[in-house]
Design a protein around this motif. Structure first.
Motif, PDB file in Angstrom:
ATOM      1  N   UNK A 211       0.847  -1.188   0.000  1.00 60.13           N
ATOM      2  CA  UNK A 211       0.000   0.000   0.000  1.00 60.13           C
ATOM      3  C   UNK A 211       0.888   1.246   0.000  1.00 60.13           C
ATOM      4  N   UNK A 212       0.894   1.962  -1.129  1.00 60.83           N
ATOM      5  CA  UNK A 212       1.717   3.165  -1.241  1.00 60.83           C
ATOM      6  C   UNK A 212       0.944   4.427  -0.874  1.00 60.83           C
ATOM      7  N   UNK A 213      -0.309   4.324  -0.479  1.00 58.95           N
ATOM      8  CA  UNK A 213      -1.147   5.464  -0.083  1.00 58.95           C
ATOM      9  C   UNK A 213      -0.959   6.636  -1.063  1.00 58.95           C
ATOM     10  N   UNK A 214      -1.404   6.419  -2.295  1.00 59.06           N
ATOM     11  CA  UNK A 214      -1.141   7.366  -3.382  1.00 59.06           C
ATOM     12  C   UNK A 214      -1.713   8.749  -3.078  1.00 59.06           C
ATOM     13  N   UNK A 215      -2.950   8.834  -2.658  1.00 59.94           N
ATOM     14  CA  UNK A 215      -3.549  10.150  -2.402  1.00 59.94           C
ATOM     15  C   UNK A 215      -2.860  10.858  -1.242  1.00 59.94           C
ATOM     16  N   UNK A 216      -2.582  10.102  -0.208  1.00 59.24           N
ATOM     17  CA  UNK A 216      -1.889  10.692   0.930  1.00 59.24           C
ATOM     18  C   UNK A 216      -0.499  11.168   0.530  1.00 59.24           C
ATOM     19  N   UNK A 217       0.209  10.380  -0.275  1.00 49.29           N
ATOM     20  CA  UNK A 217       1.544  10.779  -0.715  1.00 49.29           C
ATOM     21  C   UNK A 217       1.518  12.029  -1.582  1.00 49.29           C
ATOM     22  N   UNK A 218       0.526  12.098  -2.472  1.00 46.89           N
ATOM     23  CA  UNK A 218       0.420  13.294  -3.312  1.00 46.89           C
ATOM     24  C   UNK A 218       0.136  14.530  -2.472  1.00 46.89           C
ATOM     25  N   UNK A 219      -0.698  14.391  -1.451  1.00 49.07           N
ATOM     26  CA  UNK A 219      -0.992  15.528  -0.578  1.00 49.07           C
ATOM     27  C   UNK A 219       0.242  15.956   0.203  1.00 49.07           C
ATOM     28  N   UNK A 220       0.999  14.967   0.692  1.00 51.58           N
ATOM     29  CA  UNK A 220       2.224  15.286   1.439  1.00 51.58           C
ATOM     30  C   UNK A 220       3.224  16.020   0.555  1.00 51.58           C
ATOM     31  N   UNK A 221       3.343  15.617  -0.685  1.00 51.94           N
ATOM     32  CA  UNK A 221       4.310  16.262  -1.590  1.00 51.94           C
ATOM     33  C   UNK A 221       3.823  17.630  -2.064  1.00 51.94           C
ATOM     34  N   UNK A 222       2.521  17.837  -2.096  1.00 55.15           N
ATOM     35  CA  UNK A 222       1.990  19.076  -2.652  1.00 55.15           C
ATOM     36  C   UNK A 222       1.917  20.202  -1.624  1.00 55.15           C
ATOM     37  N   UNK A 223       1.558  19.887  -0.379  1.00 55.13           N
ATOM     38  CA  UNK A 223       1.318  20.942   0.617  1.00 55.13           C
ATOM     39  C   UNK A 223       2.560  21.785   0.873  1.00 55.13           C
ATOM     40  N   UNK A 224       3.740  21.227   1.153  1.00 50.54           N
ATOM     41  CA  UNK A 224       4.909  22.095   1.383  1.00 50.54           C
ATOM     42  C   UNK A 224       5.249  22.967   0.187  1.00 50.54           C
ATOM     43  N   UNK A 225       5.128  22.388  -1.033  1.00 52.75           N
ATOM     44  CA  UNK A 225       5.451  23.169  -2.222  1.00 52.75           C
ATOM     45  C   UNK A 225       4.479  24.336  -2.386  1.00 52.75           C
ATOM     46  N   UNK A 226       3.192  24.110  -2.143  1.00 55.19           N
ATOM     47  CA  UNK A 226       2.212  25.190  -2.274  1.00 55.19           C
ATOM     48  C   UNK A 226       2.476  26.289  -1.253  1.00 55.19           C
ATOM     49  N   UNK A 227       2.743  25.907  -0.019  1.00 48.70           N
ATOM     50  CA  UNK A 227       2.984  26.915   1.022  1.00 48.70           C
ATOM     51  C   UNK A 227       4.226  27.747   0.731  1.00 48.70           C
ATOM     52  N   UNK A 228       5.307  27.096   0.325  1.00 44.13           N
ATOM     53  CA  UNK A 228       6.544  27.838   0.037  1.00 44.13           C
ATOM     54  C   UNK A 228       6.386  28.689  -1.210  1.00 44.13           C
ATOM     55  N   UNK A 229       5.708  28.172  -2.231  1.00 45.38           N
ATOM     56  CA  UNK A 229       5.478  28.969  -3.446  1.00 45.38           C
ATOM     57  C   UNK A 229       4.649  30.207  -3.132  1.00 45.38           C
ATOM     58  N   UNK A 230       3.630  30.058  -2.303  1.00 48.45           N
ATOM     59  CA  UNK A 230       2.836  31.226  -1.922  1.00 48.45           C
ATOM     60  C   UNK A 230       3.680  32.231  -1.156  1.00 48.45           C
ATOM     61  N   UNK A 231       4.559  31.744  -0.289  1.00 48.01           N
ATOM     62  CA  UNK A 231       5.438  32.656   0.438  1.00 48.01           C
ATOM     63  C   UNK A 231       6.403  33.389  -0.487  1.00 48.01           C
ATOM     64  N   UNK A 232       6.958  32.671  -1.453  1.00 46.54           N
ATOM     65  CA  UNK A 232       7.877  33.317  -2.395  1.00 46.54           C
ATOM     66  C   UNK A 232       7.148  34.359  -3.251  1.00 46.54           C
ATOM     67  N   UNK A 233       5.936  34.056  -3.677  1.00 48.17           N
ATOM     68  CA  UNK A 233       5.167  35.029  -4.464  1.00 48.17           C
ATOM     69  C   UNK A 233       4.878  36.287  -3.646  1.00 48.17           C
ATOM     70  N   UNK A 234       4.508  36.099  -2.400  1.00 45.56           N
ATOM     71  CA  UNK A 234       4.271  37.274  -1.552  1.00 45.56           C
ATOM     72  C   UNK A 234       5.548  38.082  -1.364  1.00 45.56           C
ATOM     73  N   UNK A 235       6.658  37.379  -1.209  1.00 47.59           N
ATOM     74  CA  UNK A 235       7.944  38.099  -1.044  1.00 47.59           C
ATOM     75  C   UNK A 235       8.298  38.869  -2.315  1.00 47.59           C
ATOM     76  N   UNK A 236       8.058  38.262  -3.478  1.00 52.74           N
ATOM     77  CA  UNK A 236       8.343  38.959  -4.733  1.00 52.74           C
ATOM     78  C   UNK A 236       7.438  40.159  -4.920  1.00 52.74           C
ATOM     79  N   UNK A 237       6.152  39.999  -4.597  1.00 50.13           N
ATOM     80  CA  UNK A 237       5.234  41.124  -4.726  1.00 50.13           C
ATOM     81  C   UNK A 237       5.583  42.246  -3.740  1.00 50.13           C
ATOM     82  N   UNK A 238       5.997  41.846  -2.574  1.00 47.88           N
ATOM     83  CA  UNK A 238       6.375  42.887  -1.598  1.00 47.88           C
ATOM     84  C   UNK A 238       7.670  43.567  -1.970  1.00 47.88           C
ATOM     85  N   UNK A 239       8.539  42.829  -2.650  1.00 49.80           N
ATOM     86  CA  UNK A 239       9.835  43.429  -3.023  1.00 49.80           C
ATOM     87  C   UNK A 239       9.721  44.286  -4.254  1.00 49.80           C
TER      88      UNK A 239
END
Length: 239
Positions: A211-239
Motif C-alpha cells: 500500500x503506497x497510499x497514493x492520495x496521501x503521498x500526493x498531498x504530502x508532496x503538494x502541501x509544502x510546495x504550495x505553502x513555500x510557493x505562496x510565500x515566495x510570491x508574496x515576497x516577490x510582490x512585496x519586493x
C-alpha cells in the motif's frame, strides 16, 4: 439275630469313624455369600477404575488434538514472519536430537502428549510476544500512512527548503524567481521518487500488495510546495 442284619446306632457311627468314611462338614451359606459379595465389589472397583482411566485417556487425546491444531497454526504463522525477516528455512526445521527428545517426552501416553503440546504453545506465545515487541521498532510494521510518510516527507521538503535558503541568502531577486520556477514541477518529482522508494524499502509477502497510499503521498508532496510557493510570491510582490 440275622447275621447279615445292618448294624445301626452308635456302633455303626464308631465303625465309620474308624474307617475314615465320615462326610465333610458343610460350608455355611452366609459365609459363601459374604465372600461372593466381596469379590463382586472388588471386580466392580476394577471395572470402574479401568473405565475412568479409559475416559481420561480419551479426554486427553481429544484435548491433545485440539492443542495440536492451535500449535500448528501458530508455528506456520511464525515461520512465515521469520522467513520475511531473512531467517534461513533450514533453521526453522528441528534437528534429529530435538526430535528424539520430543518423542521421549511424549512416550507416556495422551496425558504426556497434551502436557508437551501445552508447553510448546506457551513457548510459541512467548515467541509471538518477542516478535511483536521487535516489530514495534521496525517501520515496516507501522500503519501504511505513517510508514510512507518517512519516504514522502523528505522528498516533499527537499526543494521547498532549498527555495527558502535561496530567498534567505540572496533576498528577492532573479535567484528567487529562478528557484520559484524550478520548484513548480518538484511536487510531482518528489511523489514519483517517494513511490519508487517505498517499493524499494518495504517488502511484503508474495500474496500481498504494498500500500503506497497514493492520495496521501500526493498531498504530502503538494502541501509544502504550495505553502513555500505562496510565500515566495508574496515576497516577490512585496519586493
Amino acid at each position: 439275630m440275622d447275621p447279615i442284619a445292618t448294624v445301626t446306632g452308635p456302633g455303626r457311627q464308631r465303625a465309620a469313624a474308624a474307617t475314615g468314611d465320615a462326610a465333610p462338614r458343610a460350608v455355611e451359606p452366609s459365609t459363601a455369600w459374604t465372600e461372593y459379595l466381596a469379590a463382586a465389589r472388588q471386580l466392580d472397583g476394577v471395572r470402574r477404575g479401568a473405565a475412568a482411566a479409559a475416559g481420561e485417556q480419551a479426554r486427553s487425546a481429544e484435548a491433545a488434538r485440539e492443542e495440536l491444531t492451535v500449535v500448528r497454526t501458530g508455528l506456520a504463522s511464525q515461520q512465515e514472519r521469520l522467513r520475511e525477516l531473512g531467517v534461513p528455512a533450514i533453521s526453522l526445521v528441528p534437528s534429529p536430537p530435538e526430535l528424539t527428545e520430543a518423542a521421549r517426552s511424549m512416550a507416556g501416553g495422551p496425558a504426556a502428549v497434551l502436557a508437551a503440546l501445552r508447553a510448546a504453545r506457551g513457548w510459541s506465545e512467548a515467541a509471538d510476544a518477542a516478535l511483536a515487541a521487535r516489530r514495534g521498532f521496525r517501520p515496516g510494521s507501522w500503519p501504511a500512512r505513517a510508514r510512507n510518510l518517512l519516504v514522502y516527507g523528505p522528498f516533499a521538503l527537499l526543494v521547498p527548503l532549498i527555495q527558502v535558503v535561496v530567498l534567505a541568502a540572496t533576498g528577492v531577486g532573479p535567484a528567487t524567481v529562478a528557484a520559484l520556477i524550478c520548484g513548480l514541477p518538484m511536487p510531482a518529482v518528489a511523489f514519483v521518487a517517494g513511490w519508487i522508494g517505498i517499493g524499494r524499502l518495504f517488502r511484503v509477502g508474495p500474496t500481498e500488495r504494498l500500500d503506497r497510499t497514493v492520495r496521501f503521498g500526493a498531498l504530502v508532496c503538494l502541501v509544502p510546495a504550495v505553502l513555500v510557493t505562496a510565500g515566495l510570491l508574496l515576497a516577490l510582490l512585496a519586493g
